[in-house]
Write a protein that holds these residues in place. Structure first.
Motif, PDB file in Angstrom:
ATOM      1  N   ASP A  42       8.465-121.968  59.156  1.00  0.00           N
ATOM      2  CA  ASP A  42       9.685-121.229  58.846  1.00  0.00           C
ATOM      3  C   ASP A  42       9.262-119.895  58.237  1.00  0.00           C
ATOM      4  O   ASP A  42       8.758-119.855  57.121  1.00  0.00           O
ATOM      5  N   VAL A  43       9.416-118.823  58.987  1.00  0.00           N
ATOM      6  CA  VAL A  43       8.943-117.515  58.554  1.00  0.00           C
ATOM      7  C   VAL A  43      10.097-116.515  58.586  1.00  0.00           C
ATOM      8  O   VAL A  43      10.857-116.497  59.550  1.00  0.00           O
ATOM      9  N   SER A  44      10.203-115.698  57.540  1.00  0.00           N
ATOM     10  CA  SER A  44      11.291-114.717  57.552  1.00  0.00           C
ATOM     11  C   SER A  44      10.863-113.431  56.847  1.00  0.00           C
ATOM     12  O   SER A  44       9.735-113.319  56.357  1.00  0.00           O
ATOM     13  N   GLY A  45      11.755-112.481  56.826  1.00  0.00           N
ATOM     14  CA  GLY A  45      11.543-111.228  56.100  1.00  0.00           C
ATOM     15  C   GLY A  45      10.324-110.461  56.568  1.00  0.00           C
ATOM     16  O   GLY A  45      10.024-110.399  57.756  1.00  0.00           O
ATOM     17  N   GLU A  46       9.603-109.901  55.615  1.00  0.00           N
ATOM     18  CA  GLU A  46       8.444-109.055  55.925  1.00  0.00           C
ATOM     19  C   GLU A  46       7.376-109.840  56.683  1.00  0.00           C
ATOM     20  O   GLU A  46       6.732-109.318  57.588  1.00  0.00           O
ATOM     21  N   GLY A  83      15.325-111.124  65.810  1.00  0.00           N
ATOM     22  CA  GLY A  83      15.776-111.918  64.676  1.00  0.00           C
ATOM     23  C   GLY A  83      15.066-111.599  63.372  1.00  0.00           C
ATOM     24  O   GLY A  83      14.061-110.894  63.344  1.00  0.00           O
ATOM     25  N   ASN A  84      15.612-112.144  62.281  1.00  0.00           N
ATOM     26  CA  ASN A  84      15.041-111.918  60.953  1.00  0.00           C
ATOM     27  C   ASN A  84      14.340-113.162  60.409  1.00  0.00           C
ATOM     28  O   ASN A  84      13.838-113.172  59.299  1.00  0.00           O
ATOM     29  N   ARG A  85      14.348-114.218  61.221  1.00  0.00           N
ATOM     30  CA  ARG A  85      13.703-115.458  60.778  1.00  0.00           C
ATOM     31  C   ARG A  85      13.265-116.241  62.014  1.00  0.00           C
ATOM     32  O   ARG A  85      13.941-116.190  63.041  1.00  0.00           O
TER      33      ARG A  85
END
Ligand code: ATP
Ligand code: MG
Length: 264
Positions: free
Chosen positions: A230-234, A216-218
């Motif tokens: 809530d963590v996403s992206g890089e 996943g991306n998040r």
């Protein structure tokens, strides 16, 4: 694709068993987002997915899917937007029916009652092609009864059926938790393939932090009916299990980030 605004849900309100399971959750998913959801037992993960699917109504707040407010829409009317796979491999398929009959059911979902008997040659070819992505040889067993399949094979077939009509939302509730580690890894791998191929907007609950980080991306972590992390992206790409535990401790203000979360 999914917009959740300030949803609340209390079970058994006014009784000794009162439980606020959803405590003001807001969450917006973009088209093609693949979000992993973790959190301890009773954190509200399944409740979140059930509220999105309309298994029971929210007390307050709104839920929109693809721009349409579905908050008051009953479960069977939301079903056309949503594919679901649960933990129990026995749940998503009909044991006494053949593989191809199960696929035909999934393919004709939402088309009303089809009076057309049987399965055409073209459909059979299509099912064979679809089954190949599972890499389990099921494309050569179209007429096998699903009850004869292993839990992992059955869960893979359920995943295929849930995604056959390219749902606007794919909801996975610990769908690999009941499988042995090797089979679980395979079904997860297939999940990744299908989600990427069809760019499905996906919420996947898991108790396995490594899986939650790897896919996943998040990533969101729930705690007491709220989204605590809530963590996403890089940031998500670089995440380690240790960092995740630290984030959780900080967010929850406790050291409760124990192995309960780590162990699947
Ligand atoms: N239908 C229901 N009736 C009453 N209480 C419920 C219902 N569904 C969930 N709850 C309660 O709401 C809280 C959140 O439950 P939920 O199933 O969402 O947790 P979860 O994060 O999925 O946990 P787990 O990791 O154990 O599956 C729990 O206290 C649970 O007992
Ligand atoms: Mg659950």
């Amino acid at each position: 694709m999914l917009e959740i605004k300030e949803i609340y849900k209390t079970f058994n309100a006014g009784t000794i068993n009162e439980k606020r399971a959803m405590n003001g959750v807001s969450l917006t998913l973009n088209d093609g987002d693949f979000v992993t959801v973790i959190g301890g037992n009773g954190a509200g993960k399944s409740t979140l997915l059930n509220l999105v699917a309309g298994v029971y109504p929210v007390d307050s707040g709104t839920i929109s899917i693809d721009g349409q407010d579905v908050t008051r829409l009953p479960e069977h009317k939301r079903a056309k937007f949503i594919g679901r796979v649960f933990q129990d491999p026995m749940m998503g398929t009909a044991a006494t029916m053949q593989i191809e009959e199960n696929l035909a059911l999934a393919a004709r979902r939402g088309q009303g009652r089809s009076l057309r008997p049987g399965i055409t040659r073209a459909e059979r070819e299509q099912y064979k092609e679809l089954l190949k992505i599972l890499d389990l040889g099921l494309e050569d067993r179209l007429t096998s009864k699903v009850g004869l399949l292993s839990g992992g094979q059955r869960q893979a077939l359920t995943l295929l059926m849930a995604t056959l009509k390219k749902p606007k939302l794919l909801l996975l509730d610990e769908h690999t938790a009941a499988l042995d580690p090797k089979t679980a890894a395979k079904v997860l791998d297939t999940t990744e393939k299908i989600v990427q191929r069809d760019k499905l907007t996906t919420l996947m609950i898991t108790h396995n932090m490594r899986d939650a980080i790897a896919h996943g991306n998040r990533l969101i972590m729930m705690y007491e009916g709220r989204i605590a992390v809530d963590v996403s992206g890089e940031e998500k790409k670089k995440l380690t299990v240790e960092q995740l535990l630290n984030l959780f401790s900080k967010a929850s203000g406790s050291d409760e980030a124990d192995d309960k979360l780590l162990l699947g």
